[in-house]
Design an enzyme around this catalytic site. Structure first.
Site, mmCIF file in Angstrom:
data_model
loop_
_atom_site.group_PDB
_atom_site.id
_atom_site.type_symbol
_atom_site.label_atom_id
_atom_site.label_comp_id
_atom_site.label_asym_id
_atom_site.label_seq_id
_atom_site.Cartn_x
_atom_site.Cartn_y
_atom_site.Cartn_z
ATOM 1 N N ASP A 1 -12.340 29.809 4.605
ATOM 2 C CA ASP A 1 -12.958 28.501 4.790
ATOM 3 C C ASP A 1 -13.495 28.415 6.210
ATOM 4 O O ASP A 1 -12.900 28.951 7.149
ATOM 5 C CB ASP A 1 -11.971 27.360 4.503
ATOM 6 C CG ASP A 1 -10.800 27.319 5.466
ATOM 7 O OD1 ASP A 1 -10.930 26.703 6.539
ATOM 8 O OD2 ASP A 1 -9.736 27.889 5.152
ATOM 9 N N ASP B 1 -9.376 17.734 1.805
ATOM 10 C CA ASP B 1 -8.484 18.188 2.879
ATOM 11 C C ASP B 1 -7.720 16.970 3.386
ATOM 12 O O ASP B 1 -8.263 16.142 4.118
ATOM 13 C CB ASP B 1 -9.326 18.820 3.988
ATOM 14 C CG ASP B 1 -8.503 19.327 5.162
ATOM 15 O OD1 ASP B 1 -7.273 19.155 5.148
ATOM 16 O OD2 ASP B 1 -9.102 19.878 6.105
ATOM 17 N N GLU C 1 -4.324 15.997 5.401
ATOM 18 C CA GLU C 1 -3.275 16.565 6.247
ATOM 19 C C GLU C 1 -3.102 15.705 7.488
ATOM 20 O O GLU C 1 -3.493 14.551 7.509
ATOM 21 C CB GLU C 1 -3.661 17.997 6.626
ATOM 22 C CG GLU C 1 -5.024 18.091 7.320
ATOM 23 C CD GLU C 1 -5.339 19.485 7.840
ATOM 24 O OE1 GLU C 1 -4.583 19.950 8.716
ATOM 25 O OE2 GLU C 1 -6.322 20.083 7.376
#
Length: 286
Positions: free
Chosen positions: A85, A174, A176
């Site tokens: 990524d 994503d 987090e």
């Protein structure tokens, strides 16, 4: 009765003993001052670190700080497929070089919040496709800025869509540690679960696919209360920079992808797809 005295005390006259005692008291005070005063002054003089610039967040940027990194991953007999990524931090990526190291799939950062689009996204997204990789896009979530539905729509409208061409992976959320403030974005576990639901439900409505969820187990447990609400629908991309995958968040019996390091041989974070290349194609095809 006179006080007990050591042999040393008996050899010194009273005035000398008083001087020794006074010197000892001064020395003790000086030591205490030297140990406490500089520390207090230093703490007051050093400002807290400034948060990074908005838009600079990347997959796993909180993993090393919170979970650490060690590796490489242990090898096993189960077939896995290497992926990578990237974000604007990598700039224009040398995709042929990555392809030659065995990387067969990629995720490229498209958006963050509703205020940022990766300026290198076209080169990264199209370049990985052109070299033969199966590619996808990811969105860095900021649940403290706008709703999940609003961010899912922004993501889809700016590169995060999906097409049934066998070469495009469903978009990844994503979710987090917050690099700009409180780790859980100032939200309760119930509020974060509701935000993620809002995003994933909207993404499915707009694309017909369930978004991949990228996260770390420690963050998920701390910030969602270890919710098991998404294991039956959303593929898991787990971040753990260690020799094994370790404990998974509640609801998932296995990971679809495992980001195992932030120090790739060329660029980007590297991951292993939990299966052979034909299984990556299955995920892309839907």
């Amino acid at each position: 009765m006179p006080a007990f005295r050591t042999g040393t005390d008996r050899r010194r006259p009273p005035v000398a003993r008083a001087r020794v005692a006074a010197a000892g008291a001064l020395l003790t005070a000086a030591l205490a001052l030297s140990l406490t005063a500089p520390a207090a002054a230093g703490a007051a003089d050093v400002p807290p670190p400034a948060p990074p610039e908005r838009g600079s967040a990347t997959m796993g940027m909180g993993v090393i700080a919170h979970d650490g990194q060690s590796g490489p991953p242990r090898t096993n007999r189960a077939e896995q497929t290497e992926g990578v990524d990237v974000s604007s931090h990598q700039g224009n990526v040398d995709w042929p070089a990555l392809w030659n190291t065995g990387v067969k799939w990629s995720y490229n950062k498209a958006t963050e919040g509703t205020y940022y689009k990766n300026p290198y996204f076209a080169q990264q997204y199209n370049g990985s496709f052109d070299i033969g990789m199966i590619r996808g896009a990811y969105h860095f979530a900021t649940p403290d800025t706008t709703s999940g539905a609003t961010q899912a729509t922004y993501f889809v409208n700016n590169g995060g869509g999906w097409s049934r061409d066998g070469r495009t992976l469903p978009g990844a959320l994503d979710i987090e540690w917050n690099p700009y403030g409180a780790s859980c974005y100032g939200k309760t576990p119930a509020q974060l679960v509701a935000w993620i639901t809002d995003f994933t439900t909207t993404y499915r409505t707009l694309t017909g696919r369930d978004a991949v969820i990228y996260t770390a187990t420690s963050w998920w447990k701390d910030c969602t209360g270890n919710s098991s609400a998404f294991g039956a629908t959303n593929p898991l991309w787990i971040a753990r920079y260690n020799t094994t995958v370790g404990e998974l968040p509640a609801g998932w019996a296995y990971q679809t992808m495992w980001q195992y390091t932030s120090t790739g041989p060329i660029v980007g974070d590297h991951s292993k797809f939990n299966g052979s290349l034909d299984r990556v194609v299955v995920l892309a095809t839907g």
